[in-house]
Design a protein around this motif. Structure first.
Motif, mmCIF file in Angstrom:
data_model
loop_
_atom_site.group_PDB
_atom_site.id
_atom_site.type_symbol
_atom_site.label_atom_id
_atom_site.label_comp_id
_atom_site.label_asym_id
_atom_site.label_seq_id
_atom_site.Cartn_x
_atom_site.Cartn_y
_atom_site.Cartn_z
ATOM 1 N N LYS A 8 -6.647 -4.438 -6.739
ATOM 2 C CA LYS A 8 -8.083 -4.138 -6.600
ATOM 3 C C LYS A 8 -8.949 -5.294 -7.091
ATOM 4 C CE LYS A 8 -8.442 -1.778 -11.065
ATOM 5 N NZ LYS A 8 -8.798 -0.519 -11.766
ATOM 6 N N LYS B 173 -9.504 -10.961 -4.579
ATOM 7 C CA LYS B 173 -10.519 -11.206 -3.555
ATOM 8 C C LYS B 173 -9.831 -11.648 -2.262
ATOM 9 C CE LYS B 173 -13.953 -12.689 -6.948
ATOM 10 N NZ LYS B 173 -14.791 -13.825 -7.407
ATOM 11 N N PRO B 174 -10.027 -10.925 -1.167
ATOM 12 C CA PRO B 174 -9.353 -11.261 0.105
ATOM 13 C C PRO B 174 -10.031 -12.422 0.829
ATOM 14 C CG PRO B 174 -10.693 -9.315 0.402
ATOM 15 C CD PRO B 174 -10.817 -9.690 -1.051
ATOM 16 N N PHE C 29 -0.978 -9.134 0.268
ATOM 17 C CA PHE C 29 -2.132 -8.236 0.396
ATOM 18 C C PHE C 29 -3.326 -8.971 1.014
ATOM 19 C CE2 PHE C 29 -6.132 -6.786 -1.551
ATOM 20 C CZ PHE C 29 -6.191 -5.496 -1.023
ATOM 21 N N ILE C 30 -3.607 -10.176 0.510
ATOM 22 C CA ILE C 30 -4.735 -10.952 1.034
ATOM 23 C C ILE C 30 -4.503 -11.305 2.507
ATOM 24 C CG2 ILE C 30 -5.926 -13.175 0.906
ATOM 25 C CD1 ILE C 30 -5.624 -13.073 -2.099
ATOM 26 N N ARG D 59 -5.183 -8.276 4.610
ATOM 27 C CA ARG D 59 -6.618 -7.992 4.696
ATOM 28 C C ARG D 59 -7.322 -9.001 5.610
ATOM 29 N NH1 ARG D 59 -9.218 -5.052 4.951
ATOM 30 N NH2 ARG D 59 -11.002 -5.302 3.531
ATOM 31 N N GLU E 232 -6.549 -8.128 9.157
ATOM 32 C CA GLU E 232 -7.337 -6.962 9.545
ATOM 33 C C GLU E 232 -8.777 -7.366 9.851
ATOM 34 O OE1 GLU E 232 -7.060 -4.160 6.390
ATOM 35 O OE2 GLU E 232 -5.046 -3.463 6.934
ATOM 36 N N MET E 233 -9.319 -8.203 8.977
ATOM 37 C CA MET E 233 -10.691 -8.670 9.170
ATOM 38 C C MET E 233 -10.820 -9.487 10.460
ATOM 39 S SD MET E 233 -11.396 -9.662 5.172
ATOM 40 C CE MET E 233 -12.925 -10.546 5.442
ATOM 41 N N ASP F 105 -10.699 -7.067 13.382
ATOM 42 C CA ASP F 105 -11.990 -6.357 13.459
ATOM 43 C C ASP F 105 -13.052 -7.254 14.072
ATOM 44 O OD1 ASP F 105 -10.835 -4.174 12.312
ATOM 45 O OD2 ASP F 105 -11.606 -4.546 10.286
#
Length: 209
Positions: free
Chosen positions: A4, A7-8, A184-185, A188, A191-192, A195
């Motif tokens: 959490k 920072k991605p 994880f980054i 993300r 995904e970004m 999108d």
């Protein structure tokens, strides 16, 4: 490392990948050091076993000789010979380095003495007193050697344990957490990116309508 708090961003991903490489390099160096220290420890351990046996043998010999001397010369004669000794053993403590571990190096002098250096005089001594003195001098000399070896062994063992903890921390905590954060980054960012492509396609479709 809590995901959490990650920072991605691409700069964060680059930084994490750099830290993974550094951590893996450090892990390999520490692992080599640990293995090298273990080899050195077992070498010293063999010396320690030999030294302990030697101390035991020389102690038994010295006890036997003092018993004989007390029988032949009497307790007073033995004490008089012992009290006449003027030259005391001299110890010089130095240091040496074994794979980054500072261990003692003990140099001794005036432990083994000649008849004239013992102080009781050649004419006033007997063969049994001389042999007893020699036996105790050899015992003291071996004890000094054993002290150096035992201290070296303890310091190497302490450094091995410390290095093992650092290796395990890197292998099972630091590196896995860094790789997890990197994954994880990357996920993300992918995904970004998807999108963003969808958004651009929708804008393009609207502009054609």
């Amino acid at each position: 490392m809590a995901l959490k708090d990650v920072k991605p961003t691409r700069s964060e991903l680059i930084g994490l990948k750099r830290r993974v490489k550094l951590s893996e390099r450090g892990y390999n160096i520490l692992k080599m050091k640990r293995d090298g220290l273990i080899l050195e420890f077992f070498k010293v351990l063999e010396e320690a076993k030999g030294s302990r046996d030697a101390v035991g043998e020389k102690y038994d010999t010295a006890r036997q000789m003092i018993a004989i001397a007390n029988t032949v010369e009497g307790a007073i004669g033995v004490k008089a010979a012992a009290m006449s000794v003027r030259e005391k053993p001299q110890l010089t403590l130095k240091q040496k380095n074994i794979m980054g571990v500072v261990v003692p190096e003990i140099e001794s002098s005036k432990v083994k003495k000649s008849l004239t250096e013992r102080g009781y005089g050649v004419l006033g001594s007997s063969a049994v007193i001389d042999e007893t003195a020699s036996a105790f001098e050899e015992l003291v000399d071996e004890i000094i050697r054993a002290a150096e070896i035992e201290t070296t062994m303890k310091r190497l063992l302490s450094e091995i344990e410390s290095t093992k903890r650092r290796v395990n921390a890197l292998e099972f905590k630091v590196i896995p957490e860094l790789k997890e954060a990197s994954a994880f980054i990357k996920m993300r960012l992918d995904e970004m990116e998807r999108d963003e492509l969808v958004r651009l396609k929708k804008i393009k479709a609207k502009s054609k309508a």
